[in-house]
Scaffold this motif. Structure first.
Motif, mmCIF file in Angstrom:
data_model
loop_
_atom_site.group_PDB
_atom_site.id
_atom_site.type_symbol
_atom_site.label_atom_id
_atom_site.label_comp_id
_atom_site.label_asym_id
_atom_site.label_seq_id
_atom_site.Cartn_x
_atom_site.Cartn_y
_atom_site.Cartn_z
ATOM 1 N N GLN A 1 0.849 -1.196 0.000
ATOM 2 C CA GLN A 1 0.000 0.000 0.000
ATOM 3 C C GLN A 1 0.880 1.241 0.000
ATOM 4 O OE1 GLN A 1 -3.601 0.049 0.907
ATOM 5 N NE2 GLN A 1 -3.871 2.133 1.591
ATOM 6 N N GLU B 1 0.757 5.417 -0.231
ATOM 7 C CA GLU B 1 -0.158 6.558 -0.184
ATOM 8 C C GLU B 1 0.584 7.762 0.365
ATOM 9 O OE1 GLU B 1 -3.577 8.049 -1.267
ATOM 10 O OE2 GLU B 1 -3.429 5.881 -1.189
ATOM 11 N N GLY B 2 0.668 8.798 -0.409
ATOM 12 C CA GLY B 2 1.242 10.024 0.127
ATOM 13 C C GLY B 2 2.709 10.201 -0.216
ATOM 14 N N PRO B 3 3.246 11.408 0.008
ATOM 15 C CA PRO B 3 4.594 11.752 -0.418
ATOM 16 C C PRO B 3 5.701 11.053 0.363
ATOM 17 C CG PRO B 3 3.562 13.561 0.814
ATOM 18 C CD PRO B 3 2.526 12.523 0.611
ATOM 19 N N VAL C 1 -7.489 1.609 4.638
ATOM 20 C CA VAL C 1 -8.277 2.850 4.551
ATOM 21 C C VAL C 1 -7.595 3.985 5.331
ATOM 22 C CG1 VAL C 1 -10.567 3.875 4.861
ATOM 23 C CG2 VAL C 1 -10.360 1.418 4.427
ATOM 24 N N MET D 1 -4.520 4.793 5.858
ATOM 25 C CA MET D 1 -3.425 5.509 5.203
ATOM 26 C C MET D 1 -3.953 6.518 4.185
ATOM 27 S SD MET D 1 -0.634 2.459 4.961
ATOM 28 C CE MET D 1 0.322 3.187 3.674
ATOM 29 N N VAL D 2 -5.017 6.135 3.476
ATOM 30 C CA VAL D 2 -5.607 7.053 2.495
ATOM 31 C C VAL D 2 -6.195 8.260 3.223
ATOM 32 C CG1 VAL D 2 -7.285 7.260 0.615
ATOM 33 C CG2 VAL D 2 -6.183 5.056 1.056
ATOM 34 N N ARG E 1 -5.407 9.402 6.172
ATOM 35 C CA ARG E 1 -4.354 10.237 6.745
ATOM 36 C C ARG E 1 -3.814 11.209 5.709
ATOM 37 N NH1 ARG E 1 0.902 10.270 6.226
ATOM 38 N NH2 ARG E 1 2.063 11.467 7.769
ATOM 39 N N SER E 2 -3.497 10.682 4.532
ATOM 40 C CA SER E 2 -2.939 11.548 3.488
ATOM 41 C C SER E 2 -3.934 12.624 3.081
ATOM 42 C CB SER E 2 -2.557 10.716 2.262
ATOM 43 O OG SER E 2 -1.563 9.811 2.625
#
Lengths: 72, 465
Positions: free
Chosen positions: A65, A67-69, B91, B93-94, B96-97
Motif C-alpha cells: 500500500q 499513499e502520500g509523499p 483505509v 493511510m488514504v 491520513r494523506s
C-alpha cells in the motif's frame, strides 16, 4: 504498479473470505468446543489463529500500500 | 496493600506532574495543544492508540464478560480488533494523506469542508458527543468500581468518580495532547505488565491452561463455545460488534486524530501492525482472568469478582500496581476522548485561534462533567455501554468515509440518512421504538440502510459529469 494493485486486490479478497468465515461454523460452531489445542477450546485457539491471519494479511498489504509523499 | 498503593500513587502522581511540566506550552495553539504538533512517531503512536482503545473497558469489562458469557468474548473483541488493523492499513493511510492535505484540525471541520455545509460537521460533532460521553463514563465507572472494591469504606462510588474526573480535566487542561500521549504510554506499559502477571497467576491456580479449561468444562461447558450460557453470541451480535469495532479508527475522533497526526505513513504502518499484536496480547490474559472467575467466583456480583481477581487474590505490590495502572488507564483514555471532543468543537469554530482555543478548553471541562454525571446515573454493564457507544459512532462511518474518500463533493443524501439513523437509534435506546424487529436488531437495519444509501450516492457521484 499493476502487480501492487493485484496483490492488494488479493489481500482484500482474502480479508473478505476470512471475515465471512469468522461468522460461520468455521470459527464459531454452535455448542462445540472440540478439537482442543493444548487444552484450549476450539473457538478460543481458532480465534487466535484468525487474529494472526488478519495481522499477517495487514502486514502484507502494508508492504504494497503506497499513499502520500512519504511513501517510497 | 494500602502502603504499597500510597507509594505507587505518589510515584504515579509525581510522574504525571513531571510530564505535565515537561509538555507544558508557553503559548498554546491548535497545532501544538490539540494536535501535538502533528508529528507522532511509531512507538508513541502505538502506545497512545493502544491505550486509547484498551482501558478500563478491557481490564475490568472483559474479564467479567468472559466469566459470564464465556470464550465467545474473544471473537467479540480480539477478532474485531484484528479486522480493525487491516482496515487501518487499507483505509487509514488514504484518510491520513487526504486529511493532512486538507489542513486537518478535527474530523467535524474536515467534513464541513468536504460536503460544503457546516451542518454536516455539526452532525458528526453531535454524533460523537452523544456516543462518546457514555464511553468516557465506562472508564470512570470502571475505575470507581475497582477503587470501591479496594477501599470499600473510604468513599462512595460518586466520590471516586469526581476525583478521577477532576484529575483528568486538570491534566489535559495543563498539558494538552502530548501530555496525554505520554501518560498513555506510561499506563500502556504498566497495564500490560500487570495484566500479564495477574493472568499468569490465574493460570497457576489450576496448574496449566489445559487444567483451567478442564475445570471450566466440568463446571459449565457452555462457557467454552458459542452462543455461551446466556445465548448472547449470535451471528448477528458478532456482525454488529465487528462493524462497530473494526471502523473505530474512522468513527471515533480520539483514534482518527492519532492516525492523522502520525508523522509518516510508514510510521502508521508499523503502528497498525504493532497495535494488532498488542490487542491479542492484552485481551488474552483477560480470558484467563475470566475463566478463573468462572471457576472460583461464578455467582458473585461483578464488583466482588473484580475485587478478588485484581486485588485480594494478588500479592500486595501487584495489586497496588494494578490499581495505579487502572487509574492511569481510565484517566488517559477518558482524557483522550474528552480532548477529542474539544478538538472536534475547535474544528467547527471560525474565530481567532486564541479565542477558539479558550472556548475549546472551557468545553473540555464541560464534556468531563457531562461524562461524570452520566457515569453516576448509568447502570448498564461496562461492555454493553461501550458497544452502544461503538455502534452509535459507527452510524457516522458512511458520512465520514464518503466525505473523505470521494474526489467529488458528495450531496446531502448521506448526511440526511445519517441524521435519521442517529435519531432512530437514540429513540430505540430510550425505548420509544423497539430495539428489535422480530429477531433483527435495529442496528443491523440501520447499518444495512446506510450501506444502501451510500451505494446509491457512490453510483450518483460516479455517473455525475
Amino acid at each position: 504498479m499493476k502487480k501492487r494493485n493485484n496483490i492488494l486486490k488479493l489481500t482484500d479478497l482474502i480479508f473478505v473470505l476470512i471475515t465471512v468465515a469468522s461468522f460461520t461454523g468455521v470459527l464459531i460452531p454452535a455448542g462445540k468446543f472440540t478439537p482442543k489445542l493444548m487444552g484450549a477450546p476450539y473457538t478460543a485457539w481458532m480465534g487466535v489463529v484468525f487474529c494472526f491471519a488478519y495481522i499477517l494479511l495487514a502486514y502484507i498489504a502494508s508492504k504494497y500500500q503506497k499513499e502520500g509523499p512519504d511513501d517510497n | 496493600m494500602i502502603t504499597s498503593f500510597i507509594i505507587a500513587g505518589i510515584i504515579y502522581v509525581t510522574i504525571l506532574i513531571f510530564l505535565a511540566r515537561r509538555t507544558r506550552l508557553k503559548e498554546k495553539t491548535t497545532s501544538n495543544y490539540l494536535l501535538a504538533g502533528g508529528n507522532l512517531g511509531m512507538l508513541l503512536g502505538l502506545f497512545t492508540t493502544a491505550a486509547t482503545i484498551f482501558s478500563a473497558f478491557t481490564v475490568i469489562g472483559m474479564p467479567d464478560f468472559f466469566r459470564i458469557h464465556g470464550i465467545g468474548s474473544w471473537i467479540f473483541l480480539a477478532v474485531a480488533d484484528a479486522m480493525l488493523v487491516y482496515l487501518l492499513i487499507r483505509v487509514g493511510m488514504v484518510i491520513r494523506s487526504r486529511a493532512r492535505s486538507l489542513d486537518y484540525q478535527g474530523m467535524a471541520g474536515l467534513l464541513a469542508n468536504a460536503y460544503g455545509y457546516k451542518f454536516v460537521g455539526l452532525i458528526a460533532f453531535v454524533g460523537v458527543v452523544i456516543f462518546l460521553v457514555p464511553y468516557i463514563s465506562v472508564q470512570i465507572k470502571g475505575v470507581s468500581t475497582f477503587l470501591s472494591a479496594a477501599f470499600p469504606e473510604a468513599l462512595p462510588h460518586w466520590g471516586w468518580k469526581t476525583i478521577i474526573v477532576a484529575i483528568m480535566i486538570v491534566y489535559s487542561e495543563v498539558g494538552g495532547l502530548r501530555a496525554i500521549m505520554y501518560n498513555d504510554t506510561l499506563q500502556g506499559i504498566v497495564l500490560f505488565i500487570v495484566i500479564w502477571v495477574i493472568g499468569l497467576n490465574c493460570i497457576s491456580e489450576f496448574g496449566s491452561v489445559a487444567g483451567m479449561f478442564q475445570r471450566v468444562e466440568s463446571l459449565n461447558a457452555d462457557l467454552l463455545s458459542v452462543p455461551g450460557p446466556n445465548g448472547l453470541f449470535t451471528v448477528q451480535f458478532y456482525v454488529i460488534s465487528a462493524i462497530s469495532i473494526a471502523i473505530l479508527p474512522f468513527t471515533q475522533p480520539q483514534i482518527s486524530t492519532r492516525i492523522i497526526i502520525m508523522k509518516s505513513n510508514s510510521a502508521l504502518r508499523r503502528m497498525a501492525i504493532g497495535l494488532g499484536v498488542f490487542a491479542v496480547l492484552v485481551i488474552l490474559p483477560t480470558m484467563f482472568m475470566g475463566m478463573y472467575g468462572a471457576i472460583l467466583y461464578s455467582d458473585v456480583p461483578r464488583d466482588e469478582f473484580i475485587g478478588h481477581v485484581l486485588l485480594y487474590d494478588q500479592a500486595p505490590a501487584i495489586a497496588a500496581l494494578g490499581l495505579i495502572g487502572l487509574i492511569a488507564a481510565a484517566i488517559s483514555t477518558s482524557d483522550s476522548q474528552i480532548f477529542a471532543l474539544g478538538t472536534e468543537l475547535r474544528s467547527l469554530l471560525s474565530s481567532s485561534d486564541k479565542e477558539a482555543l479558550a472556548t475549546t478548553r472551557i468545553f473540555i471541562a464541560v464534556f468531563g462533567i457531562a461524562a461524570l454525571v452520566f457515569s453516576i446515573l448509568s447502570i448498564e454493564h461496562l461492555v454493553s455501554l461501550a458497544l452502544t457507544s461503538f455502534s452509535g459512532t459507527a452510524l457516522l462511518a458512511p458520512l465520514i468515509l464518503t466525505g473523505l474518500l470521494s474526489k467529488k463533493k458528495p450531496g446531502l443524501l448521506i448526511p440526511i440518512a445519517t441524521i435519521l439513523a442517529l435519531v432512530i437509534f437514540i429513540l430505540s435506546l430510550m425505548n420509544f421504538i423497539p430495539g428489535r424487529f422480530g429477531t433483527v436488531d435495529i442496528r443491523m437495519i440501520l447499518f444495512a440502510s446506510l450501506a444502501i444509501v451510500t451505494g446509491i450516492e457512490i453510483i450518483r457521484l460516479k455517473t455525475q459529469p
